[in-house]
Design a protein around this motif. Structure first.
Motif, PDB file in Angstrom:
ATOM      1  N   LEU B 101       0.841  -1.207   0.000  1.00 22.91           N
ATOM      2  CA  LEU B 101       0.000   0.000   0.000  1.00 22.91           C
ATOM      3  C   LEU B 101       0.871   1.249   0.000  1.00 22.91           C
ATOM      4  O   LEU B 101       0.683   2.173  -0.792  1.00 22.91           O
ATOM      5  N   ARG B 102       1.866   1.246   0.888  1.00 26.74           N
ATOM      6  CA  ARG B 102       2.777   2.392   0.985  1.00 26.74           C
ATOM      7  C   ARG B 102       3.519   2.599  -0.342  1.00 26.74           C
ATOM      8  O   ARG B 102       3.660   3.731  -0.815  1.00 26.74           O
ATOM      9  N   LYS B 104       2.555   1.832  -3.353  1.00 26.32           N
ATOM     10  CA  LYS B 104       1.641   2.376  -4.369  1.00 26.32           C
ATOM     11  C   LYS B 104       1.369   3.852  -4.099  1.00 26.32           C
ATOM     12  O   LYS B 104       1.325   4.657  -5.026  1.00 26.32           O
ATOM     13  N   VAL B 105       1.179   4.189  -2.826  1.00 30.88           N
ATOM     14  CA  VAL B 105       0.932   5.583  -2.471  1.00 30.88           C
ATOM     15  C   VAL B 105       2.114   6.455  -2.914  1.00 30.88           C
ATOM     16  O   VAL B 105       1.932   7.575  -3.389  1.00 30.88           O
ATOM     17  N   PHE B 106       3.327   5.900  -2.812  1.00 28.35           N
ATOM     18  CA  PHE B 106       4.503   6.671  -3.192  1.00 28.35           C
ATOM     19  C   PHE B 106       4.868   6.479  -4.653  1.00 28.35           C
ATOM     20  O   PHE B 106       5.979   6.776  -5.075  1.00 28.35           O
ATOM     21  N   ALA B 133      -9.307   3.892   1.306  1.00 33.83           N
ATOM     22  CA  ALA B 133      -9.411   5.168   0.585  1.00 33.83           C
ATOM     23  C   ALA B 133      -8.055   5.555   0.005  1.00 33.83           C
ATOM     24  O   ALA B 133      -7.974   6.059  -1.126  1.00 33.83           O
ATOM     25  N   ALA B 134      -6.988   5.295   0.750  1.00 34.58           N
ATOM     26  CA  ALA B 134      -5.641   5.599   0.252  1.00 34.58           C
ATOM     27  C   ALA B 134      -5.330   4.730  -0.968  1.00 34.58           C
ATOM     28  O   ALA B 134      -4.761   5.208  -1.956  1.00 34.58           O
ATOM     29  N   THR B 137      -7.337   5.993  -3.953  1.00 34.66           N
ATOM     30  CA  THR B 137      -6.761   7.264  -4.416  1.00 34.66           C
ATOM     31  C   THR B 137      -5.447   7.031  -5.154  1.00 34.66           C
ATOM     32  O   THR B 137      -5.192   7.629  -6.198  1.00 34.66           O
ATOM     33  N   ALA B 138      -4.619   6.141  -4.609  1.00 36.08           N
ATOM     34  CA  ALA B 138      -3.308   5.896  -5.210  1.00 36.08           C
ATOM     35  C   ALA B 138      -3.438   5.241  -6.586  1.00 36.08           C
ATOM     36  O   ALA B 138      -2.507   5.283  -7.387  1.00 36.08           O
ATOM     37  N   ALA B 140      -6.087   6.026  -8.631  1.00 39.47           N
ATOM     38  CA  ALA B 140      -6.979   6.864  -9.444  1.00 39.47           C
ATOM     39  C   ALA B 140      -6.204   7.540 -10.568  1.00 39.47           C
ATOM     40  O   ALA B 140      -4.981   7.521 -10.604  1.00 39.47           O
ATOM     41  N   GLY B 141      -6.958   8.166 -11.475  1.00 43.34           N
ATOM     42  CA  GLY B 141      -6.326   8.838 -12.605  1.00 43.34           C
ATOM     43  C   GLY B 141      -5.668   7.786 -13.474  1.00 43.34           C
ATOM     44  O   GLY B 141      -6.221   6.738 -13.725  1.00 43.34           O
ATOM     45  N   ARG B 143      -2.927   6.177 -12.679  1.00 42.23           N
ATOM     46  CA  ARG B 143      -1.861   5.602 -11.870  1.00 42.23           C
ATOM     47  C   ARG B 143      -1.899   4.083 -11.752  1.00 42.23           C
ATOM     48  O   ARG B 143      -1.107   3.503 -11.012  1.00 42.23           O
ATOM     49  N   PHE B 265     -14.699   8.421  -6.919  1.00 39.79           N
ATOM     50  CA  PHE B 265     -13.608   8.608  -7.877  1.00 39.79           C
ATOM     51  C   PHE B 265     -13.730   7.536  -8.947  1.00 39.79           C
ATOM     52  O   PHE B 265     -13.619   6.352  -8.652  1.00 39.79           O
ATOM     53  N   ASP B 266     -13.948   7.938 -10.195  1.00 36.79           N
ATOM     54  CA  ASP B 266     -14.022   6.953 -11.273  1.00 36.79           C
ATOM     55  C   ASP B 266     -12.618   6.713 -11.787  1.00 36.79           C
ATOM     56  O   ASP B 266     -12.022   7.593 -12.373  1.00 36.79           O
ATOM     57  N   SER B 267     -12.108   5.527 -11.576  1.00 35.08           N
ATOM     58  CA  SER B 267     -10.774   5.205 -12.049  1.00 35.08           C
ATOM     59  C   SER B 267     -10.911   4.080 -13.055  1.00 35.08           C
ATOM     60  O   SER B 267     -11.509   3.044 -12.769  1.00 35.08           O
TER      61      SER B 267
END
Lengths: 503, 503
Positions: B101-102, B104-106, B133-134, B137-138, B140-141, B143, B265-267
């Motif tokens: 998770l970390r 992907k967030v980074f 949620a993280a 979000t990570a 989304a877009g 990514r 968020f539509d990803s």
């Protein structure tokens, strides 16, 4: 719309959901039925002139009446209903910052008005925890650039109060955490205030560590002062060491911490905005930042320190702050004690100049105080180092510290823990490495910071030699249960101290 | 450690916190004190052979005894304690997927084992909502790249069950949502099953819309079938239309939806993984995806449709799925009704071939069924379009639909709402635009989908002409209160239908 459909009387649920406001309603209550509310719906409540957006938890049995809504502790204190109070309930409009949040999530750069909307909504509980988590995630890594960091810092300052101390320098220091026992703040504040400067220091309680500066200070004096009391102390003594939570400088940042703490994502941009927004809001003009660097500290490498320093400098410059940066050794704990009372004992030993004062804590405090003194323009040809030493040796710093404690509500001596046990080395040799994170965890398991006298006492340093059976450190606890709990974990952690021969 | 320190008896709190398990403990209970638990701590509970990680809410008054812990509905059903049950409580080890998770967030790319760990922990409630949620979000877009989307899809399939129907094609269809009233599925399933193919269709309930296919179907027959019952229906009738929630295909995706729904968020990557993991787990071999494109539909532009199609094709190919893609008009609602019973009425009108059947719904269903028939290899020289028309006209599809309903537990006719009111045009001219999202919101405020007969009936289409005072649409509700509530919102929304003259 008919008011009867969306009114419920308010009760206190007696449930602590940390800072997130929660409202409990029965699934068959008229509001849930007419508004189509279900679990986790965001609900706008109005009570008198106050309003609050809370998250709904739906009650499915009969502990809650159909004409009532119960509030979590955070919701109760935010809405502050009188007795026999009623509230109306409806769907909130989407948060004004929702488009900005979505834009950041999808990788767009934000402008200052976007951050302002986000911080305003963060402060007013218009964003749910999962939305705050999305914001923190969307800013993590390198995704908050320099201009955005500056804009976020300004937005954090703008939504809170900003202290004004009039003309003349206002000093401050901050340590980018992660080093157990590194309790230089009370000593630095005492030296700076004894030198005649203003240093209105606010500190945090522990977030993930065994003690924050506010926890340590609270062993010696009250720290939960409001802004008016803090101002009175600083006007009388030049300095203070109070808990930031009651003063509420950069309060939106305090809200973000409720998700940053459990997520534990270290983001340079948010760290800089968090630190500097508090300093700007405190009215500081000259700020020294202590950056301990080490493999188990918060800043783990020279490269990481450089990135952080560049961003700190740019943001401080944009805000007109004089900034000093000092990298320090983050490889091992500072002082002997880890935990509120044990650290307070070390602080007092340095100020009192007793023979058993930890030399490393004393040296770091003097170096930091000296750098801060040298940061102020117009200092006479009296080097900061000499001045700090003189103020400490003469007892002026001790006397100032005790006066500050008195002004904050009265000085008290730290108390020793009733239950102490030593952990012995299982092999002999030199201390090659110390794992700050595991050491901190043992102190927390022993009860720190909630039990003030709990923690760790450790006098060994890198390079010191131990023999099998000699003590590595002591665990201090207030109850036998907590002692056992910490020892049980410590017994499985043979790598807290890596002992062996230098290669 | 002493067992007495971390045991509490279990009670049911009667609180619905949606899918997130919550445990309530008194702040002075021995577990909170000895383990140092505070609000929002993640707590590992063991009860018999089951274990569960839940989020702690701390009780601050005396409604909960010191020797007890109360469980939210989600925690109660996950832990399934017997009567007089006790549990032990401790700090969980960090989730195995925390490093992934970390990473992907980074901004790092993840591999299949990372996604597998994340989906396993998602399914087992080892990740809190803010961590989910993280993750969302990570990703989304842009990514989540192609290889990651494929790996996430595989991971979602791997952590759930996968149905096996033996040799031969297994057909399925899916609509990437966002279009009110677009209820082609029951008609398509009836045609395909009448053609002799297997089509084991699982559908969702409404997430943010006034009706999901499962809600509409439930008006006509039971849909909450478990896997064994679903298999029995498909083996007997070739097809089914059941709620996916009880079958639990790609169950980790169902957990992610609890944060995706409120975040909205539509990803592309997560949408593709969500849709295709369910199809793969259902044992499908030939899948047709309906993509309505329009400014207020989920897919808003041709460019967005192209990006999504490319990712769908690549992921389907990696999974060995035959995929058909069909872009359809997403500018306006389909059929007359919006809401479970009103949509069911339209579905039955098409199957029965009555004179008032909505022509657009019929045409879309036939086109989709035809494309799905043409997707299967070895279809005789009998074009899908002709075959679908024949099966619908002959009554074979209606007969098959009624048999499927009987096999699922019995057919029933949709009921009409007791409270109906028309909304009149405030200006005359042509219908230039229809805002699907606001129309859906009015239907939800009228009570859909919880009140099955609630919703909207709307017979106007783009280009139709209206005069001032003529009805634009009807609002249907089960109670006067819900009717008033929807009308009150509708009266402020003059742009739901944009009426004027073509430029």
């Amino acid at each position: 719309m008919n008011d009867d459909h969306n009114r419920l009387r308010l009760l206190r649920a007696g449930i602590d959901t940390y800072q997130q406001p929660v409202v409990y309603m029965h699934r068959d209550c008229p509001v849930c039925r007419s508004e189509g509310f279900s679990a986790l719906t965001r609900v706008l409540m109005r009570c008198g002139s106050r309003e609050l957006v809370a998250t709904l938890n739906v009650v499915t049995d009969d502990w809650l009446a159909l004409d009532a809504a119960a509030l979590s502790e955070a919701a109760w204190s935010a809405l502050a209903p009188g007795s026999e109070a009623w509230a109306t309930f409806e769907h909130p409009e989407p948060a004004a910052s929702a488009p900005a949040l979505r834009a950041k999530v999808f990788g767009q750069r934000l402008q200052e008005p976007d951050f302002l909307a986000l911080m305003q909504d963060t402060l007013n509980n218009r964003l749910a925890d999962i939305e705050l988590a999305a914001f923190v995630t969307a800013c993590a890594g390198e995704r908050l650039d320099r201009a955005e960091t500056i804009a976020l810092t300004r937005a954090m300052v703008a939504v809170g109060q900003r202290l004004d101390w009039g003309a003349g320098p206002v000093l401050d220091k901050h340590c980018v955490g992660g080093l157990p026992g590194n309790r230089t703040t009370p000593i630095v504040v005492a030296i700076i205030a004894a030198a005649g400067y203003r240093i209105p220091k606010t500190s945090s309680r522990a977030i993930t560590s065994p003690a924050g500066t506010a926890d340590t200070m609270e062993v010696m004096a009250p720290v939960a002062l409001d802004t008016a009391s803090m101002r009175r102390v600083v006007e009388r003594e030049g300095g203070c060491i109070v808990w930031g939570g009651a003063v509420r400088l950069s309060p939106a940042d305090d809200v973000l911490i409720r998700v940053e703490r459990p997520l534990d994502f270290d983001s340079d941009g948010q760290l800089v905005a968090s630190v500097l927004s508090k300093k700007i809001a405190a009215g500081s003009s000259h700020v020294l930042i202590d950056l301990p660097v080490g493999p188990t500290a918060k800043v783990r490498s020279t490269a990481a320190a450089e990135r952080l320093e560049t961003l700190l400098r740019a943001t401080a410059e944009a805000a007109g702050l004089s900034l000093g940066l000092m990298r320090t050794d983050g490889r091992q704990p500072v002082g002997y004690g880890i935990g509120p009372a044990l650290e307070a004992r070390d602080v007092l030993a340095v100020l009192r100049g007793t023979g058993d004062a930890p030399a490393d804590l004393r040296e770091r405090a003097v170096v930091l105080a000296a750098a801060l003194l040298d940061l102020v323009p117009g200092t006479p040809s009296y080097p900061g180092r000499q001045r700090a030493e003189d103020l400490l040796r003469s007892g002026a710093a001790l006397s100032k510290f005790l006066s500050i404690c008195e002004a904050q509500g009265g000085f008290r001596e730290p108390q020793a823990a009733p239950h102490v046990r030593s952990i012995a080395a299982t092999r002999g040799g030199s201390i090659l490495d110390i794992d700050n994170r595991r050491l901190a965890k043992i102190a927390k398991l022993a009860g720190a910071p909630a039990s003030p006298s709990a923690g760790i006492d450790c006098r060994l340093r890198l390079g010191d030699r131990v023999r099998v059976g000699e003590p590595l450190f002591e665990v201090h606890a207030q109850t036998p249960g907590e002692l056992e709990y910490a020892l049980s974990y410590a017994s499985t952690q043979t790598e807290v101290f890596r002992v062996g021969e230098e290669p």
